[in-house]
Design a protein around this motif. Sequence first.
Motif, PDB file in Angstrom:
ATOM      1  N   THR A  36       0.620  -1.261   0.040  1.00  0.00           N
ATOM      2  CA  THR A  36       0.156  -0.075  -0.193  1.00  0.00           C
ATOM      3  C   THR A  36       1.232   1.220   0.254  1.00  0.00           C
ATOM      4  OG1 THR A  36      -0.012  -0.002   2.483  1.00  0.00           O
ATOM      5  CG2 THR A  36      -2.109  -0.812   1.131  1.00  0.00           C
ATOM      6  N   ALA A  37       2.056   1.037  -0.204  1.00  0.00           N
ATOM      7  CA  ALA A  37       2.704   2.361  -0.131  1.00  0.00           C
ATOM      8  C   ALA A  37       3.355   2.506  -1.257  1.00  0.00           C
ATOM      9  CB  ALA A  37       4.350   1.661   0.889  1.00  0.00           C
ATOM     10  N   ALA A  38       3.871   3.763  -1.833  1.00  0.00           N
ATOM     11  CA  ALA A  38       4.742   4.507  -3.098  1.00  0.00           C
ATOM     12  C   ALA A  38       5.434   2.685  -3.259  1.00  0.00           C
ATOM     13  CB  ALA A  38       4.704   5.436  -2.441  1.00  0.00           C
ATOM     14  N   GLN A  39       5.601   2.692  -4.624  1.00  0.00           N
ATOM     15  CA  GLN A  39       6.291   1.639  -5.596  1.00  0.00           C
ATOM     16  C   GLN A  39       7.625   2.441  -5.300  1.00  0.00           C
ATOM     17  OE1 GLN A  39       4.032  -1.163  -7.063  1.00  0.00           O
ATOM     18  NE2 GLN A  39       2.580  -1.774  -5.759  1.00  0.00           N
ATOM     19  N   THR A  40       8.020   3.860  -6.159  1.00  0.00           N
ATOM     20  CA  THR A  40       8.986   4.434  -6.499  1.00  0.00           C
ATOM     21  C   THR A  40       9.937   4.394  -5.610  1.00  0.00           C
ATOM     22  OG1 THR A  40       7.878   5.862  -6.932  1.00  0.00           O
ATOM     23  CG2 THR A  40       7.772   4.753  -8.680  1.00  0.00           C
ATOM     24  N   GLU A  41      11.079   4.413  -5.586  1.00  0.00           N
ATOM     25  CA  GLU A  41      12.260   4.699  -4.677  1.00  0.00           C
ATOM     26  C   GLU A  41      12.382   5.966  -3.981  1.00  0.00           C
ATOM     27  OE1 GLU A  41      13.561   1.856  -2.626  1.00  0.00           O
ATOM     28  OE2 GLU A  41      12.639   0.854  -4.027  1.00  0.00           O
ATOM     29  N   LYS A  42      12.206   7.189  -5.431  1.00  0.00           N
ATOM     30  CA  LYS A  42      12.156   8.090  -4.791  1.00  0.00           C
ATOM     31  C   LYS A  42      10.077   8.536  -4.233  1.00  0.00           C
ATOM     32  CE  LYS A  42      14.652   9.829  -8.876  1.00  0.00           C
ATOM     33  NZ  LYS A  42      14.185   9.938 -10.308  1.00  0.00           N
ATOM     34  N   GLY A  43       9.479   7.857  -4.919  1.00  0.00           N
ATOM     35  CA  GLY A  43       8.002   8.275  -4.445  1.00  0.00           C
ATOM     36  C   GLY A  43       7.767   7.636  -2.360  1.00  0.00           C
ATOM     37  N   LYS A  44       8.551   6.884  -2.280  1.00  0.00           N
ATOM     38  CA  LYS A  44       9.065   6.576  -0.968  1.00  0.00           C
ATOM     39  C   LYS A  44       8.188   7.465  -0.112  1.00  0.00           C
ATOM     40  CE  LYS A  44       9.620   1.835  -1.605  1.00  0.00           C
ATOM     41  NZ  LYS A  44       9.776   0.724  -1.775  1.00  0.00           N
ATOM     42  N   TYR A  45      10.026   8.594  -0.529  1.00  0.00           N
ATOM     43  CA  TYR A  45      10.532   9.884   0.104  1.00  0.00           C
ATOM     44  C   TYR A  45       8.985  10.723   0.427  1.00  0.00           C
ATOM     45  CZ  TYR A  45      15.344   8.323  -0.238  1.00  0.00           C
ATOM     46  OH  TYR A  45      16.476   8.013  -0.391  1.00  0.00           O
ATOM     47  N   ILE A  46       8.743  10.753  -0.412  1.00  0.00           N
ATOM     48  CA  ILE A  46       7.526  11.837  -0.467  1.00  0.00           C
ATOM     49  C   ILE A  46       5.897  11.280   0.243  1.00  0.00           C
ATOM     50  CG2 ILE A  46       5.933  12.721  -2.002  1.00  0.00           C
ATOM     51  CD1 ILE A  46       7.886  12.277  -4.270  1.00  0.00           C
ATOM     52  N   TYR A  47       5.935   9.720   0.328  1.00  0.00           N
ATOM     53  CA  TYR A  47       4.722   8.992   0.636  1.00  0.00           C
ATOM     54  C   TYR A  47       5.077   9.655   1.727  1.00  0.00           C
ATOM     55  CZ  TYR A  47       2.584   4.752   2.708  1.00  0.00           C
ATOM     56  OH  TYR A  47       1.683   4.063   3.089  1.00  0.00           O
ATOM     57  N   GLY A  48       6.072   8.506   2.209  1.00  0.00           N
ATOM     58  CA  GLY A  48       6.336   8.841   4.012  1.00  0.00           C
ATOM     59  C   GLY A  48       6.836   9.895   5.062  1.00  0.00           C
TER      60      GLY A  48
END
Lengths: 393, 449
Positions: A325-337
């Motif tokens: 359910t989290a962002a799946q792209t590595e860059k996206g993970k930073y924004i998501y978190g």
Amino acid sequence: MNFLRKTLDKVKPNFEKGGKFYFLHSTFDAMETFLFVPNKVTRTGAHIRDFMDMKRNMIIVFIALLPALFFGIWNTGNHHFLAIGEEPTFWGNVLYGLKKIIPLYIVVYAVGGAIEVAFAQIRKHEVNEGLFVTGMLIPLIVPADIPLWMLAIATAFAILIGKEIFGGTGMNILNPALTARAFLFFAYPAWMSGDKVWISGMMSGENIVDGFSGATLLSQAAAGTTNFVNGLGQSVTLSDMFWGFIPGSVGETSVAAILIGAFILILTGVGSWKIMLSTLIGGITMGLLLNIFAVNSYMALPWYEHLLLGGFAFGLVFMATDPVTAAQTEKGKYIYGFLIGFLAILIRVLNPAYPEGMMLAILLMNVFAPLIDYMVIQSNIKKRIKRLQKINS
Amino acid sequence: MNNIIRIRKGLDIKLAGKPEKNIIGEVSFESVSIRPADFPGLIPKLIKKEDDEVKSGEVVFIDKYRPEIVFTSPVSGKILSVIRGEKRKILEIIIQKNNLNDFVQFSLIADEQSSEKIKEVFVNSGIWPLFVQRPYGIIPDPKDTPRDIFISFFDSAPLAADYDFILKDKIDEINLALSKIKKLTNGNVFLCFHKNTVLANDIIEVENIKKYYFDGPHPSGLSGVHINKIKPINKGEIIWTLKATDLAIIGNLIKTGRYYPERIIAFAGSEVKNPGYYKTIAGANLSEIIKTNVKTQNARIISGNVLTGTNITERPFLGFFDNLVCAIPEGNKYEFLGWVKPGINKFSASATFLSKLFPKKEYEIDTNLHGGKRAYVVTGQYEKVCPIDIYPQILIKAILAEDIDKMEQLGIYEVIEEDLALCEYVCTSKIEVQSILRRGLDLVRKEFA
């Protein structure tokens, strides 16, 4: 183990196509693959495969949750005995905690397991391990006194509506465990909020010491006092908050126990450190912003105390990092978190209706995670288009 | 040394049984085979039938849809059998060798000859299929002129043959081949060496031939990575790739006018008694070395590396492109509670096994899947082992959805199976990445055919 293997081989044909127990084949399969890694070999593509599989992945999360669970068991008993005015003892606490928490697990795994197996059977899939972790999580994020029938309905709702209708583990949009909690929160608010639910025994009200208050620190803060006190009116120190000697959901109170879990997840790479770090930064950022513009005592609450309160730490380590359910792209993970941390503290402090913002922040960002991924991937696509345009011009 | 490119993403799988740098001998063989499946997208049309005599260099079958592309026999002999699979698909054409040594003499290429003439000799002799075209990883069309040609001078795959070792006596052939190949493109011929190469200094670097050096874990030796890092391929462009070992065969053709696909192969893996090198030719029957140099019956013999090779246990013929044969244990056994064990002997890209504490150790890895197939759960795993600037997992999902626009946008032109083989290896959900990618490539190719 030869005997076990032989027995399994002997009964196996009954569960295969044409066998009389074919309708139970995914149950058998789940049991068999639990006991033995299957003898399947590679047919196409790479001839060797990593030893990592879904079971390994899930068992690591399971282990990481154990410290929080053990502490939760003890803490449930501890607060109960404080509330009834008895001197808490270690074994007394543990026994009481077990008595409260084992039934929660039985209900969650029975209900969830039945649904999961039924869907695996219908879809002709193997039984997914996702439930293993979801089922471990749900009891940790509810009050120990939650009525079991409510828990059963919430679990069924979470697994069916939260997961199976989207296609099962790996396809869901919302974190199933949080879906269960959100369901309870909105369907049975009397059992999920207020000053009594967080300490075992207080809802029934028997033998409670006069004047004992079960208010969580968050509800005290929402009420305007940030000089936190425990049920007996003694002040709560930062170290109490860190170690978890405060009331709350079963597994969420001890930041120390959660940190052990975080350490395991980060060390093994199973949980994304990127999400954890950016959630932390998001929370700190919002905490500092509120401090700067503080007009009341809650807004002036030091930013580091926010990290120790409520479900922030638990959500950060175990909920935000759910890879599906989290962002799946590595860059996206930073924004998501970052946005999870940011919004959690914002909701917590500025929205009087919800004393805790972590659950809603994570669920909200679950919904937005695909959008974040879309933007990140789009930038990769644009790079490719630009390259092409440069050549054509 | 200029032009050094360091690859950071990737994975070196530490398999036991690395080949020792010595040539054990020459493989003695009675038969050879040509396997159409070595060439993606090829539908073969037989020219010779069973029991026909063939000379070395004579056409055995052609590409049904591009009849100018021919496949020639590496030996003189007769067609022993044509092995067919489902729907009569041709799996293998086996040629029994005789000792007559009849061969077809191809014309020699003079220095000043045009690219058309060079291609004609390459095509007629049967070495043309050594060229691989990007996108799609297919045999190139001789009428095309590629933007660039990329040649890899090292193999980074697990247990791979050491090109410095097997090519040290082939410098003349390689230079000769390069002097012709450079005429086939209006762009550059990029030679991609490993940083620690000893070969590079002896290789010519004239006109449009450019040298680059790479360092880092597998897949740093793959042309897909080299192209992406040096000059990425765009929609509509065509790039040809070759391996340095193929240059030796091409050089030999130019020098002698004969098709003789000599290969020095590494024989490696934990099931090999004495891992080392053998001299042989493409397609050769390897039964002899398998019989004498493999430890157990329950081994899988792979032509090529363990990530992308072909299972040849049943019919042990060397593949057309391969200079590595591996023998690893079959994993057709159960393991009690295997998924909870600490895993000191379980090599993994993840850090969930104790083996992570022993980075230098080499492992015997068998062919077990080590788990069941699941939907995607874990993310970010593929990206860690894919240095090419794409999102592999998203691309695979686009292929599963058969969304051709998305595949294009996500860069399907930049990859072929081998580039994503490591993604398949590491996949927690045991997704068949390589066959899914091939399905996508075929789909896109059909769409624009």
